[in-house]
Design a protein around this motif. Sequence first.
Motif, mmCIF file in Angstrom:
data_model
loop_
_atom_site.group_PDB
_atom_site.id
_atom_site.type_symbol
_atom_site.label_atom_id
_atom_site.label_comp_id
_atom_site.label_asym_id
_atom_site.label_seq_id
_atom_site.Cartn_x
_atom_site.Cartn_y
_atom_site.Cartn_z
ATOM 1 N N GLN A 199 -29.208 -51.666 81.845
ATOM 2 C CA GLN A 199 -28.573 -51.413 80.543
ATOM 3 C C GLN A 199 -27.722 -50.146 80.600
ATOM 4 O O GLN A 199 -26.630 -50.096 80.042
ATOM 5 C CB GLN A 199 -29.629 -51.250 79.458
ATOM 6 C CG GLN A 199 -30.372 -52.522 79.101
ATOM 7 C CD GLN A 199 -31.285 -52.282 77.906
ATOM 8 O OE1 GLN A 199 -30.853 -51.777 76.884
ATOM 9 N NE2 GLN A 199 -32.551 -52.653 78.054
ATOM 10 N N LEU A 200 -28.267 -49.128 81.286
ATOM 11 C CA LEU A 200 -27.523 -47.861 81.403
ATOM 12 C C LEU A 200 -26.221 -48.082 82.166
ATOM 13 O O LEU A 200 -25.157 -47.630 81.727
ATOM 14 C CB LEU A 200 -28.363 -46.827 82.162
ATOM 15 C CG LEU A 200 -29.415 -46.050 81.399
ATOM 16 C CD1 LEU A 200 -30.130 -45.087 82.345
ATOM 17 C CD2 LEU A 200 -28.768 -45.254 80.275
ATOM 18 N N VAL A 201 -26.331 -48.763 83.307
ATOM 19 C CA VAL A 201 -25.143 -49.008 84.138
ATOM 20 C C VAL A 201 -24.128 -49.826 83.338
ATOM 21 O O VAL A 201 -22.939 -49.469 83.270
ATOM 22 C CB VAL A 201 -25.541 -49.724 85.450
ATOM 23 C CG1 VAL A 201 -24.299 -50.179 86.208
ATOM 24 C CG2 VAL A 201 -26.382 -48.810 86.319
ATOM 25 N N ALA A 202 -24.607 -50.889 82.690
ATOM 26 C CA ALA A 202 -23.693 -51.749 81.920
ATOM 27 C C ALA A 202 -23.071 -50.967 80.763
ATOM 28 O O ALA A 202 -21.870 -51.106 80.482
ATOM 29 C CB ALA A 202 -24.450 -52.963 81.405
ATOM 30 N N GLY A 203 -23.888 -50.125 80.109
ATOM 31 C CA GLY A 203 -23.392 -49.343 78.975
ATOM 32 C C GLY A 203 -22.299 -48.377 79.402
ATOM 33 O O GLY A 203 -21.242 -48.281 78.758
#
Lengths: 306, 130
Positions: free
Chosen positions: B15-19
């Motif tokens: 989620q962090l990477v995608a965000g």
Amino acid sequence: MSEPHVTYDGFPILFFPVLMIVLPMVLAAGLPNRVTETAGQAEVRRWMARLGIGTAVALVVWGVTTYFSVRTPGYPWATFFSWPLFFPLWFGLAMPLIRAKNPGWGLAKPDALGGSGAVRTASLVNRERESPVTRAMWAMAIVANIAGIAAIAARGLMPFPMESSAASDAAAAQRLQWQLFLGLSCLGPIGLLWLPQMLRAMRTEPEPMDAAGSRELADLYAAQRRRRVLGMFWINGVAGPLAIAGTFALAVWFPDLGGWWGVVGGVGGSAVGIAGAIFGVRMSAERARIAEVRARLDNATSSATT
Amino acid sequence: MLTISLASSVPIHDQLVAGLRGLIAAGSLGEGDDLPPVRQLAADLGINLNTVARAYRELTDAGLLASVRGRGTVVIATVERPSGPKSDERKRIETGIAAAFSDAKIAGMSREAVEAMVERQINRLWRTAP
């Protein structure tokens, strides 16, 4: 029983513990009560009563030691050492009362959120690089730290003892005191070296946002962070070193008034310490209020989406 | 703002990477922008420090971020460094799009609704393109 033995300059030693004993009550009772529910109000009343009783008991302890102090040579030190009663009163009774008065106290960390905490939002602003302490303020702190040491060091350029001292061993005693005070005052600038790191760590303390990342919450955090960092800077970077080195400087330049400088130093140091304690409680209460705002915004978001 | 969901089945790291990739793609984070220190972001989100550090490392390996002395982590590019042949990259993206479209159809969405969704995303990411 013999005649009272308390000297004029011994009064601050007698009354300093009273200040420390009453302080938790004054600080905790002075904070506004933010509880609205009946159960919460009852909890506040219970802790208030406990703190009141605890303070009264501590004052009785102080009164008893004082009663014997004024009649026994050298005994004032016994009453002086009743001041650590501050700690059980503060940590055991005042802090629970402060927590009870602020329902948002436990919500300051993101983990404390319940269901609404499932969605977490963070600002991508690098707070480490946003310091409210300007270069001019740092310069002021450096000057304040160095000025005190310079004033003490300058005394070394004059002969020991001062002319007013007639005793034969006065020169050695004054030189030793000067060396000791000079050494101790050097701790101020050492603390100043750590202060930037301390302030940087304060700026990166958790600031969990509501799910929608509201501007209102971000502004509250920014204003509180600014006050917290500036307060810490002025207390630790300027006021503390000035109080310590200033007292030492006065003591080495005016040795005849040695006893009084001890009193002035004690009162000054205590004033800085008390200011620090009040500041700490205020900041924690502000964080609790911000946590309440976050919980309210989170609830508004979750009820809008359901 | 970066948002994650603890209730999601997608790992927090992903989620962090995608965000962060999403913010870079949308132009919210541009070249030269500072990112918060790992400790700050982890504390704000209430997640493990290593999770944030791993996400930063992954984006650094992709050529989007870099660690700069005295500044911390900085966005250095808005276009990823190619990790293999261009055709592989296109294939990976197409597979992702195909999976998303399949999800939409299985979820019962109409063709018009999906088209509107695609249009919205294109406008979001390419709105500043000449």
